[in-house]
Design a protein around this motif. Structure first.
Motif, PDB file in Angstrom:
ATOM      1  N   ILE A   1      40.185  31.889  52.304  1.00  0.00           N
ATOM      2  CA  ILE A   1      39.484  31.430  51.110  1.00  0.00           C
ATOM      3  C   ILE A   1      38.085  30.923  51.467  1.00  0.00           C
ATOM      4  O   ILE A   1      37.126  31.120  50.714  1.00  0.00           O
ATOM      5  N   GLU A   2      37.945  30.317  52.658  1.00  0.00           N
ATOM      6  CA  GLU A   2      36.633  29.774  53.057  1.00  0.00           C
ATOM      7  C   GLU A   2      35.550  30.847  53.106  1.00  0.00           C
ATOM      8  O   GLU A   2      34.367  30.542  53.028  1.00  0.00           O
ATOM      9  N   GLU A   3      35.959  32.111  53.276  1.00  0.00           N
ATOM     10  CA  GLU A   3      34.958  33.170  53.385  1.00  0.00           C
ATOM     11  C   GLU A   3      34.301  33.488  52.040  1.00  0.00           C
ATOM     12  O   GLU A   3      33.256  34.126  52.001  1.00  0.00           O
ATOM     13  N   LEU A   4      34.907  33.038  50.961  1.00  0.00           N
ATOM     14  CA  LEU A   4      34.423  33.458  49.641  1.00  0.00           C
ATOM     15  C   LEU A   4      32.995  32.993  49.363  1.00  0.00           C
ATOM     16  O   LEU A   4      32.238  33.682  48.684  1.00  0.00           O
TER      17      LEU A   4
ATOM     18  N   VAL B   1      43.732  33.702  42.571  1.00  0.00           N
ATOM     19  CA  VAL B   1      42.834  33.557  41.423  1.00  0.00           C
ATOM     20  C   VAL B   1      41.448  33.062  41.877  1.00  0.00           C
ATOM     21  O   VAL B   1      40.427  33.397  41.274  1.00  0.00           O
ATOM     22  N   GLN B   2      41.401  32.320  42.980  1.00  0.00           N
ATOM     23  CA  GLN B   2      40.099  31.866  43.488  1.00  0.00           C
ATOM     24  C   GLN B   2      39.245  33.067  43.882  1.00  0.00           C
ATOM     25  O   GLN B   2      38.046  33.100  43.639  1.00  0.00           O
ATOM     26  N   ALA B   3      39.892  34.039  44.524  1.00  0.00           N
ATOM     27  CA  ALA B   3      39.146  35.236  44.939  1.00  0.00           C
ATOM     28  C   ALA B   3      38.678  36.012  43.715  1.00  0.00           C
ATOM     29  O   ALA B   3      37.535  36.472  43.640  1.00  0.00           O
ATOM     30  N   VAL B   4      39.571  36.130  42.736  1.00  0.00           N
ATOM     31  CA  VAL B   4      39.232  36.901  41.531  1.00  0.00           C
ATOM     32  C   VAL B   4      38.063  36.225  40.807  1.00  0.00           C
ATOM     33  O   VAL B   4      37.092  36.879  40.400  1.00  0.00           O
ATOM     34  N   ARG B   5      38.134  34.903  40.671  1.00  0.00           N
ATOM     35  CA  ARG B   5      37.045  34.182  39.989  1.00  0.00           C
ATOM     36  C   ARG B   5      35.739  34.325  40.750  1.00  0.00           C
ATOM     37  O   ARG B   5      34.685  34.555  40.170  1.00  0.00           O
ATOM     38  N   ALA B   6      35.823  34.219  42.081  1.00  0.00           N
ATOM     39  CA  ALA B   6      34.594  34.289  42.892  1.00  0.00           C
ATOM     40  C   ALA B   6      33.893  35.628  42.705  1.00  0.00           C
ATOM     41  O   ALA B   6      32.677  35.715  42.763  1.00  0.00           O
TER      42      ALA B   6
ATOM     43  N   LYS C   1      53.761  39.428  41.104  1.00  0.00           N
ATOM     44  CA  LYS C   1      53.596  38.591  39.904  1.00  0.00           C
ATOM     45  C   LYS C   1      52.374  37.687  40.037  1.00  0.00           C
ATOM     46  O   LYS C   1      51.598  37.523  39.091  1.00  0.00           O
ATOM     47  N   ALA C   2      52.212  37.087  41.215  1.00  0.00           N
ATOM     48  CA  ALA C   2      51.059  36.192  41.418  1.00  0.00           C
ATOM     49  C   ALA C   2      49.758  36.978  41.251  1.00  0.00           C
ATOM     50  O   ALA C   2      48.791  36.484  40.660  1.00  0.00           O
ATOM     51  N   ILE C   3      49.734  38.208  41.752  1.00  0.00           N
ATOM     52  CA  ILE C   3      48.513  39.034  41.620  1.00  0.00           C
ATOM     53  C   ILE C   3      48.277  39.381  40.144  1.00  0.00           C
ATOM     54  O   ILE C   3      47.154  39.320  39.644  1.00  0.00           O
ATOM     55  N   LEU C   4      49.374  39.715  39.458  1.00  0.00           N
ATOM     56  CA  LEU C   4      49.248  40.054  38.021  1.00  0.00           C
ATOM     57  C   LEU C   4      48.676  38.870  37.238  1.00  0.00           C
ATOM     58  O   LEU C   4      47.814  39.043  36.362  1.00  0.00           O
ATOM     59  N   MET C   5      49.166  37.677  37.553  1.00  0.00           N
ATOM     60  CA  MET C   5      48.674  36.491  36.828  1.00  0.00           C
ATOM     61  C   MET C   5      47.183  36.295  37.103  1.00  0.00           C
ATOM     62  O   MET C   5      46.399  35.981  36.211  1.00  0.00           O
ATOM     63  N   ALA C   6      46.788  36.522  38.364  1.00  0.00           N
ATOM     64  CA  ALA C   6      45.363  36.367  38.717  1.00  0.00           C
ATOM     65  C   ALA C   6      44.519  37.444  38.042  1.00  0.00           C
ATOM     66  O   ALA C   6      43.342  37.232  37.750  1.00  0.00           O
ATOM     67  N   ALA C   7      45.151  38.605  37.794  1.00  0.00           N
ATOM     68  CA  ALA C   7      44.407  39.734  37.218  1.00  0.00           C
ATOM     69  C   ALA C   7      43.892  39.443  35.814  1.00  0.00           C
ATOM     70  O   ALA C   7      42.997  40.121  35.324  1.00  0.00           O
ATOM     71  N   LYS C   8      44.450  38.405  35.192  1.00  0.00           N
ATOM     72  CA  LYS C   8      43.981  38.063  33.839  1.00  0.00           C
ATOM     73  C   LYS C   8      42.522  37.616  33.872  1.00  0.00           C
ATOM     74  O   LYS C   8      41.854  37.584  32.860  1.00  0.00           O
ATOM     75  N   GLU C   9      42.051  37.220  35.062  1.00  0.00           N
ATOM     76  CA  GLU C   9      40.706  36.649  35.129  1.00  0.00           C
ATOM     77  C   GLU C   9      39.686  37.577  35.793  1.00  0.00           C
ATOM     78  O   GLU C   9      38.596  37.150  36.160  1.00  0.00           O
ATOM     79  N   GLY C  10      40.042  38.825  35.988  1.00  0.00           N
ATOM     80  CA  GLY C  10      39.052  39.716  36.619  1.00  0.00           C
ATOM     81  C   GLY C  10      39.618  41.098  36.839  1.00  0.00           C
ATOM     82  O   GLY C  10      40.533  41.522  36.139  1.00  0.00           O
TER      83      GLY C  10
END
Ligand code: PEP
Ligand code: MG
Length: 545
Positions: free
Chosen positions: A284-287, A324-329, A385-394
């Motif tokens: 995550i620090e690389e984002l 979701v942090q990666a998707v938002r970034a 499932k976790a990826i699908l939930m994150a997919a809502k944001e990107g």
């Protein structure tokens, strides 16, 4: 004090950058502090230690049981069965975890407390049956304690403002991450090769690293001055003043080159013919850096590294929080999550809890990547499932590691549909395959028929094509992208992908090697995904063509 003899040497593999600092050997000490308060930030470490000791005790039991089975010791086997039951009984183990967390104490102390509570309880019962039970608890407790005591701890003996360079026989990828978080500035190890995962992590976080270094570990002492040049692959221990002057000039020149490269931090002008440039991410620090780099997306998110030190199977919520942090970034740009590629040289602490996770004689050819996930469907479902939930944001894609047959892709697609229905999230998620096993190259057209994109993972493809372990320092000269078979493998994959009109990218380390940039473009590979630190050099290469 006697002057130390200067000496120099070369490495088998290196990352990038240069550092002049003080040696700190990775000291493994035996922990024998029975009672210790820890601060809140160290609670996780204690929980991990506790779970590691349980895993080690269970592994020890496996071996003892195998031996006793061979030699037909029925009675002793019965005792070991009881120990195993206790080591798998979360009723009392969770109490110990709770104590660690709530009282902020070390694992040993929490274990002592729990054992004492149980013994006091059994003492009150005055029944001979409970005498045996007491003995079992004491013995199981001893087993755990023994493994806690033999755990390794990094003991930082130096307190210096100068950069610290760690030297060890071997660095596990998780060690590199942990030490980097503790501000170490360079690493040198005897073991490890160009594309070992520890080296890939070092490259990703911009850490100067040398691997395949003989003798230095025996010659160096804590506090020695060490020059580590990971641009050119050499080291120099206790250099003389005049040598040091030369190294300082080199160091300044390296830094100057680095700052010149900053010119390429922005996207290239649209007039430059450029493939789409994406990044490989492990942490995550690389984002932060990734956001600055104006890249076209994350072409490979190696999800297993986030959980390398997790002692429990990561939950849906924990995974979602990271993804979701990666998707938002990335603000709408593609984020390609690779399903956890656990196994091989990337063991996780929680692996022992998985079905069919034992390593076997040859872990790189064993239960690794998609093979392990398909044996552990709940883990696969949770991750999807976790990826699908994150997919809502990107914009999210999934790529499958270690595929060698179509059935694996079909099984993941079925799992994806199942999870979409269960969560009622019907976002279209492109599903891709990492082409990293020669069998996958040969059936790339069949795989293309059932997936949405292909991505060539040359790190493993080189290893499996050349039958050369990517982590083995003795094979450093044989593990090479220069073998003609590698170009042939790429050509076959390109041809098969084109025949199906399927997007093809490359996410192995050669994508970030400027020497390969033109060759890949000539082959018609238009999507390159590489370590964030390679982006600048590849852009420089593209704009000076
Ligand atoms: C590869 O094998 O090329 C790849 C990208 O994956 P990893 O290095 O994580 O095995
Ligand atoms: Mg791979």
């Amino acid at each position: 004090m006697t002057e130390k003899e200067p000496c120099q040497g070369r490495a088998g593999a290196w990352s990038q950058g240069m550092v002049i600092g003080r040696v700190q050997k990775l000291n493994y000490t035996h922990q024998n502090t029975p009672h210790q308060h820890v601060d809140a930030t160290q609670v996780c470490e204690q929980l991990e230690r506790f779970d590691m000791s349980i895993n080690a005790a269970l592994e020890e039991l496996d071996k003892e049981q195998a031996y006793l089975c061979q030699n037909q010791h029925a009675e002793s086997l019965h005792v070991l069965d009881i120990h195993r039951m206790l080591l798998q009984d979360n009723d009392w183990l969770n109490d110990i975890r709770d104590k660690i967390e709530k009282q902020c104490i070390n694992a040993e102390w929490a274990l002592f407390q729990k054992i004492n509570e149980l013994l006091t309880f059994f003492n009150q019962l005055q029944n001979s049956h409970f005498k045996n039970k007491k003995l079992d608890i004491e013995q199981a407790g001893d087993r755990i304690l023994r493994h806690l005591a033999s755990q390794i701890h990094v003991k930082t003996v130096l307190s210096t403002k100068e950069p610290l360079i760690f030297i060890a026989q071997n660095f596990h990828p998780a060690d590199v991450i942990q030490l980097w978080r503790k501000h170490m500035k360079g690493i040198v190890s005897k073991q490890g090769g160009t594309n070992s995962h520890a080296m890939i992590i070092a490259r990703s976080i911009g850490l100067p690293a040398l691997m395949g270094v003989d003798h230095l570990i025996d010659m160096a002492s804590d506090g020695d001055l060490l020059v580590l040049n990971a641009e050119l692959g050499y080291w120099s221990l206790n250099p003389s003043e005049s040598e040091l002057d030369v190294y300082r000039q080199e160091f300044n020149a390296t830094n100057l080159e680095q700052s010149r490269l900053q010119h390429y931090i922005h996207r290239l002008p649209s007039t430059t013919k450029s493939p789409s440039l994406m990044v490989n991410v492990e942490l995550i620090e690389e984002l932060e850096l990734v956001k600055e780099l104006e890249v076209d997306g994350i072409g490979l998110f190696r999800t297993e590294f986030i959980f390398a030190n997790a002692s429990q199977i990561p939950t849906l919520e924990q995974q979602y929080r990271y993804y979701v942090q990666a998707v938002r970034a990335m603000q709408g740009k593609d984020v390609t999550f690779r399903l956890m590629d656990i196994g091989g040289d990337k063991p996780t602490l929680f692996q022992r809890l998985l079905h069919r996770a034992p390593k076997g004689m040859n872990p790189l050819m064993g239960m690794r990547g998609i093979r392990l996930l398909l044996e552990n469907m709940p883990l696969l479902y949770t991750q999807i499932k976790a990826i699908l939930m994150a997919a809502k944001e990107g914009s999210v894609r999934i790529v499958i590691p270690m595929v060698h047959r179509c059935e694996e892709v079909i099984a993941v697609r079925e799992a994806l549909v199942l999870c979409q229905n269960e969560l009622n999230i019907h976002i279209d998620i492109p599903l891709g395959v990492v082409i990293e096993i020669p069998a996958a190259v040969m059936i790339a057209d069949q795989l293309a028929d059932i997936c949405d994109f292909l991505s060539i993972g040359t790190n493993d493809l080189i290893q499996y094509t050349l039958a050369t372990d990517r982590n083995n320092e003795y094979m450093a000269n044989s593990y090479t992208d220069q073998h003609p078979a590698i170009l042939e493998m790429l050509k076959i994959t390109v041809k098969k992908a084109k025949s199906k009109n399927t997007e093809l990218s490359i996410c192995g380390e050669i994508a970030g090697d400027p020497a390969w940039t033109q060759i890949l473009m000539d082959l018609g590979i238009t999507h390159l995904s590489m370590s964030p630190h390679s982006i600048l050099r590849v852009r420089q290469r593209l704009s000076t063509k």
